[in-house]
Design a protein around this motif. Structure first.
Motif: not given
Ligand code: PMP
Ligand code: GLN
Length: 402
Positions: A308-313, A334-339, A386-387, A392-393
């Motif tokens: 969870v902390s990795g995802l929040r980061g 994120f730019d997910v366009g309803n998908d 997490v890495v 990716w971010r």
């Protein structure tokens, strides 16, 4: 997503099972395997199996017997199911008249719907809903009626629930703690459902497979412990979750004899029995001391914290996760366009981490704001995930870096 072609060869397809494509869990697992991505999609644990359980299974395989066990299940396991429920949930269960062993919670659900429903009976389910419910209810002749819980609180929508009840309603299915959102229904919500069930003479199917996976001192109350619901609850459990052995497929049903009778009649024609060595091992597991169950909770909570902390980061929005294997993450940043399915695939390819889209838990597939990650993995797997998410971010490719 269908992996068979209904136009080739003999055309004979059941209208219910012919309709859905491959399950989202299977298809995301396949994509993860093909691409080398870390599979946090399908809910199965890694590295958590208690050695005592494995040893008990080995011993039972050596000793036998290997033939059909009693149709209702091994007495030792049925007794252990009742004892465990008394120890952790304060339930008084008559193991001889109120417990049935099945080949996983999936078979328990199948037997329950086949054994209790008739053509056209309506069954209320809460969305986001575990994918098997709708299909199994329909195949049993029932009509699933979805009632939606809304993020971020995912509270029980009392007015909508009451409005969904018709003269044809026979059953309410409650998955508590709830996959995929990790919700634990509180006492007032349970009481509300129980009161409605009594008023309208409904059966409550309580899918409690995550009963032991509750963290941070939160407590879980079984529907069966509510006196006003005791005679109308079908409680379902799974050794797959309690002992981190999802491939074993050992489940159990606890219900008053008048409900268990027709359910066990369905069971005798669906699978009839469950492998005896695994039943013996699960009996030993359910009788383990409290320290095993506390350890499991602590361990899973620590794994949850890493992910969870990795995802929040990495920019995901996640509420507290009090139970289950799963963290649902809001992907609004994120730019997910309803998908959300497209986003889950994109994350697999770009980040090397695979979730499942939460839209798959809605009949209409129209809620696309969240994806689900499973944190019941080794610390090593989670730390690597997490890495990869952090890279990716930052716009880096996981393939180049790892
Ligand atoms: N119900 C829910 C809510 C689940 O998440 C699962 C896990 N797959 C099941 C039932 C099925 O459990 P089992 O593997 O014991 O059939
Ligand atoms: N219950 C598991 C999950 O929610 C998966 C079960 C399955 O693969 N059918 O991920």
């Amino acid at each position: 997503m269908s992996d068979f072609d209904a136009k080739k060869g003999v055309v004979l397809v059941n209208s219910v099972f012919g309709a859905p494509g491959t399950s989202i869990f299977e298809s995301m697992s396949r994509l993860a395997a093909e691409t080398g991505s870390i599979n946090l999609g399908q809910g199965f644990p890694e590295g958590l199996e208690p050695p005592e359980l494995i040893e008990a299974a080995i011993q039972a395989l050596r000793d036998g017997p290997h033939q059909y066990p009693p149709m209702m299940g091994l007495p030792s396991l049925r007794r252990a199911v009742a004892d465990n429920a008394r120890r952790f949930l304060g339930l008084e269960v008559d193991w001889e008249r109120e417990v049935l062993v099945t080949s996983g919670a999936t078979e328990a659900l199948t037997d329950t719907f086949l054994g209790l429903l008739n053509e056209g009976d309506e069954v209320i389910v809460f969305e986001p809903v575990y994918d098997a419910y709708g299909t199994l209810i329909r195949r049993a002749g029932g009509v699933p009626v979805p009632v939606r819980l809304a993020p971020p609180e995912w509270r029980l929508p009392r007015d909508e629930l009451e409005a969904a009840i018709t003269p044809r309603t026979r059953m309410i299915v409650v998955n508590n703690p709830m996959n995929p959102i990790g919700k634990i229904f509180d006492a007032a919500e349970l009481a509300f459902v129980a009161t409605l069930a009594r008023r309208h003479d409904l059966v409550i199917v309580a899918d409690e497979v995550y009963e032991h996976l509750v963290f941070d001192g939160n407590s879980f109350t079984s529907f069966l412990s509510l006196p006003e619901a005791r005679d109308r609850v079908v409680r379902i459990g799974s050794a797959g979750k309690t002992f981190s052995v999802t491939g074993w497929k050992v489940g159990y049903v606890t219900a008053a004899p008048n409900l268990l009778g027709p359910i066990s009649r369905a069971h005798q024609y669906v699978t009839f029995t469950t492998p005896p060595a695994l039943q013996a091992a699960v009996a030993a597991g359910l009788n383990l001391p409290g320290s095993y169950f506390e350890g499991l909770r602590r361990d899973l909570a620590a794994r949850r914290d890493v992910l969870v902390s990795g995802l929040r980061g990495a920019g995901f929005t996640i509420s507290d996760v009090p139970s289950t294997y799963f963290a649902v993450a809001d992907i609004g940043a994120f730019d997910v366009g309803n998908d959300d399915l497209g986003f889950s695939r994109r994350l697999t390819l770009e980040a090397g981490v695979t979730p499942v889209p939460v839209s798959s838990f809605y009949g209409a597939r129209d809620v696309t704001s969240h994806v689900r990650f499973c944190f019941a993995k080794t610390f090593e797997t989670l730390e690597e995930a997490v890495v990869r998410l952090a890279r990716w971010r930052e716009g880096q490719s996981w393939k180049a870096a790892s």
